[in-house]
Design a protein around this motif. Structure first.
Motif, PDB file in Angstrom:
ATOM      1  N   GLY A  84       0.811  -1.204   0.000  1.00 21.28           N
ATOM      2  CA  GLY A  84       0.000   0.000   0.000  1.00 21.28           C
ATOM      3  C   GLY A  84       0.851   1.265   0.000  1.00 21.28           C
ATOM      4  O   GLY A  84       1.972   1.288  -0.496  1.00 21.28           O
ATOM      5  N   GLU A  85       0.311   2.305   0.580  1.00 22.51           N
ATOM      6  CA  GLU A  85       0.992   3.607   0.655  1.00 22.51           C
ATOM      7  C   GLU A  85       2.084   3.564   1.724  1.00 22.51           C
ATOM      8  O   GLU A  85       1.819   3.282   2.887  1.00 22.51           O
ATOM      9  CB  GLU A  85      -0.035   4.695   0.994  1.00 22.51           C
ATOM     10  CG  GLU A  85       0.552   6.034   1.389  1.00 22.51           C
ATOM     11  CD  GLU A  85       1.227   6.743   0.227  1.00 22.51           C
ATOM     12  OE1 GLU A  85       2.335   7.282   0.427  1.00 22.51           O
ATOM     13  OE2 GLU A  85       0.639   6.750  -0.871  1.00 22.51           O
ATOM     14  N   THR A  86       3.336   3.859   1.317  1.00 19.97           N
ATOM     15  CA  THR A  86       4.435   3.861   2.287  1.00 19.97           C
ATOM     16  C   THR A  86       5.079   5.233   2.440  1.00 19.97           C
ATOM     17  O   THR A  86       5.970   5.394   3.273  1.00 19.97           O
ATOM     18  CB  THR A  86       5.534   2.859   1.878  1.00 19.97           C
ATOM     19  OG1 THR A  86       6.305   3.394   0.795  1.00 19.97           O
ATOM     20  CG2 THR A  86       4.954   1.508   1.488  1.00 19.97           C
TER      21      THR A  86
ATOM     22  N   GLN B  97       5.891  11.134  -5.119  1.00 14.77           N
ATOM     23  CA  GLN B  97       5.607   9.734  -4.808  1.00 14.77           C
ATOM     24  C   GLN B  97       6.706   8.822  -5.381  1.00 14.77           C
ATOM     25  O   GLN B  97       7.198   9.029  -6.481  1.00 14.77           O
ATOM     26  CB  GLN B  97       4.237   9.308  -5.337  1.00 14.77           C
ATOM     27  CG  GLN B  97       4.076   9.282  -6.848  1.00 14.77           C
ATOM     28  CD  GLN B  97       3.647  10.609  -7.437  1.00 14.77           C
ATOM     29  OE1 GLN B  97       4.007  11.669  -6.949  1.00 14.77           O
ATOM     30  NE2 GLN B  97       2.879  10.545  -8.514  1.00 14.77           N
TER      31      GLN B  97
ATOM     32  N   GLY C  46      -5.433   6.652  -6.886  1.00 19.38           N
ATOM     33  CA  GLY C  46      -4.722   6.486  -5.627  1.00 19.38           C
ATOM     34  C   GLY C  46      -3.465   5.659  -5.790  1.00 19.38           C
ATOM     35  O   GLY C  46      -2.457   5.883  -5.116  1.00 19.38           O
ATOM     36  N   ASP C  47      -3.515   4.684  -6.713  1.00 20.96           N
ATOM     37  CA  ASP C  47      -2.337   3.853  -6.978  1.00 20.96           C
ATOM     38  C   ASP C  47      -1.278   4.641  -7.720  1.00 20.96           C
ATOM     39  O   ASP C  47      -0.080   4.487  -7.477  1.00 20.96           O
ATOM     40  CB  ASP C  47      -2.766   2.620  -7.781  1.00 20.96           C
ATOM     41  CG  ASP C  47      -1.653   1.595  -7.905  1.00 20.96           C
ATOM     42  OD1 ASP C  47      -0.995   1.320  -6.886  1.00 20.96           O
ATOM     43  OD2 ASP C  47      -1.441   1.075  -9.011  1.00 20.96           O
TER      44      ASP C  47
ATOM     45  N   GLY D 148      -0.060   7.344  -5.236  1.00 21.32           N
ATOM     46  CA  GLY D 148       0.486   6.782  -4.011  1.00 21.32           C
ATOM     47  C   GLY D 148       1.979   6.541  -4.115  1.00 21.32           C
ATOM     48  O   GLY D 148       2.553   6.473  -5.209  1.00 21.32           O
ATOM     49  N   SER D 149       2.613   6.412  -2.976  1.00 21.39           N
ATOM     50  CA  SER D 149       4.064   6.241  -2.914  1.00 21.39           C
ATOM     51  C   SER D 149       4.396   4.871  -2.342  1.00 21.39           C
ATOM     52  O   SER D 149       3.883   4.495  -1.289  1.00 21.39           O
ATOM     53  CB  SER D 149       4.686   7.336  -2.035  1.00 21.39           C
ATOM     54  OG  SER D 149       6.091   7.245  -2.031  1.00 21.39           O
TER      55      SER D 149
END
Length: 310
Positions: free
Chosen positions: A132-134, A207, A277-278, A281-282
């Motif tokens: 997921g998001e990191t 990101q 979001g993907d 996202g980071s």
């Protein structure tokens, strides 16, 4: 060119029979070409009536596979699944993404477990979407799953391989990052834009994109197949993740095209919906277990990975 593999016995010592699901995809196609070039016999899992002994019928969405066609295989590799970035995520398409992976994996794992002579290894594709998001926090295989659709999908996807693992078959999960290639995936869309001078950062560009050259992706999968001492999850990402801003600069530099544009986050969310979001996202993901196993990347830096795809 050194392909990055370290031979420690296993499948690399002779001609093997290897079943591949997803053989028509970007990674699967490259893997099949690599295996056949080295003299291995590849059996493709197909959704139509088999055209010969090198094809096996299966229906991943409905969880069916002709297990008899897998008898005698030394390895089974599952890289199949509806493309995550192929279209906007409607509820129906999210269901298709899930069923093509989870149901297909369950069917293959159960088929593998039922064989009189099971394969030595079951390689079941996964993705760094697991984390997921990191943000800017680096993570490796020791990190837990994140939250959201993709992390949940990856958890189910990997869990679906349980029948093979419980039957004593060595099971490996290559968690793949963003593959740098012209023939598909995210970079397959980026190359034409940058060549036309229309490339640019996405959102604020901060990101992290954890990338891997297609050459290294295939070499790493073969490394995991060859090594009888390796099992569980392995991040297939270059050791130096970069931000989207750095990707933009590198693409412009390598392709000799300016990259003056930026796509604002609100526009991406309008166009892509939940999938934005993907993209925004980071995921700063490190291949700790892969490096510890002795694998060496041919293209550890972003410029080299881009050049290798040209």
């Amino acid at each position: 060119m050194n392909d990055g593999r370290v031979n420690d016995g296993g499948l690399g010592t002779g001609r093997s029979r290897i079943a591949v699901a997803g053989a028509s995809g970007l990674i699967g196609g490259a893997l099949v070409r690599s295996l056949t070039a080295d003299g291995h016999k590849v059996v493709r899992l197909v959704r139509h009536a088999p055209g010969g002994p090198d094809e096996v019928r299966w229906d991943p969405e409905n969880g069916r596979v002709d297990a008899s066609g897998l008898e005698g295989c030394d390895a089974v590799v599952n890289l199949a699944g509806a493309g995550v970035g192929d279209r906007r995520w409607s509820d129906a398409y999210k269901t298709r993404i899930r069923s093509s992976r989870v149901h297909g994996t369950t069917a293959l794992a159960e088929a593998v477990a039922s064989l009189e002579r099971p394969p030595r290894v079951f390689v079941n594709g996964s993705a760094i979407g697991f984390y997921g998001e990191t943000g800017d926090r680096p993570v490796d295989e020791s990190a837990p799953a994140g939250e959201g659709f993709l992390p949940g999908l990856c958890v189910e996807w990997e869990a679906a391989a349980a029948p093979a693992r419980e039957a004593g078959v060595r099971t490996v999960f290559p968690r793949t990052g963003l593959v740098v290639a012209r023939g598909g995936g995210a970079w397959g869309r980026l190359f034409p834009l940058f060549r036309a001078g229309l490339g640019g950062r996405l959102g604020d560009g901060s990101q992290y994109w954890s990338f891997v050259a297609l050459h290294d992706e295939v070499a790493a999968i073969r490394h995991l197949m060859d090594r009888d001492d390796l099992s569980g999850p392995f991040n297939l990402t270059a050791p130096q993740p970069v931000t989207n801003r750095e990707v933009t600069v590198a693409m412009g530099r390598v392709l000799h095209r300016p990259a003056p544009f930026a796509v604002p986050a609100p526009v991406l969310r309008t166009v892509l919906g939940e999938m934005a979001g993907d993209v925004l996202g980071s995921a700063r993901v490190l291949p700790t277990r892969l490096l510890d196993s002795g694998f060496r990347f041919a293209f550890p830096e972003i410029d080299g990975a881009i050049r290798a795809a040209l």
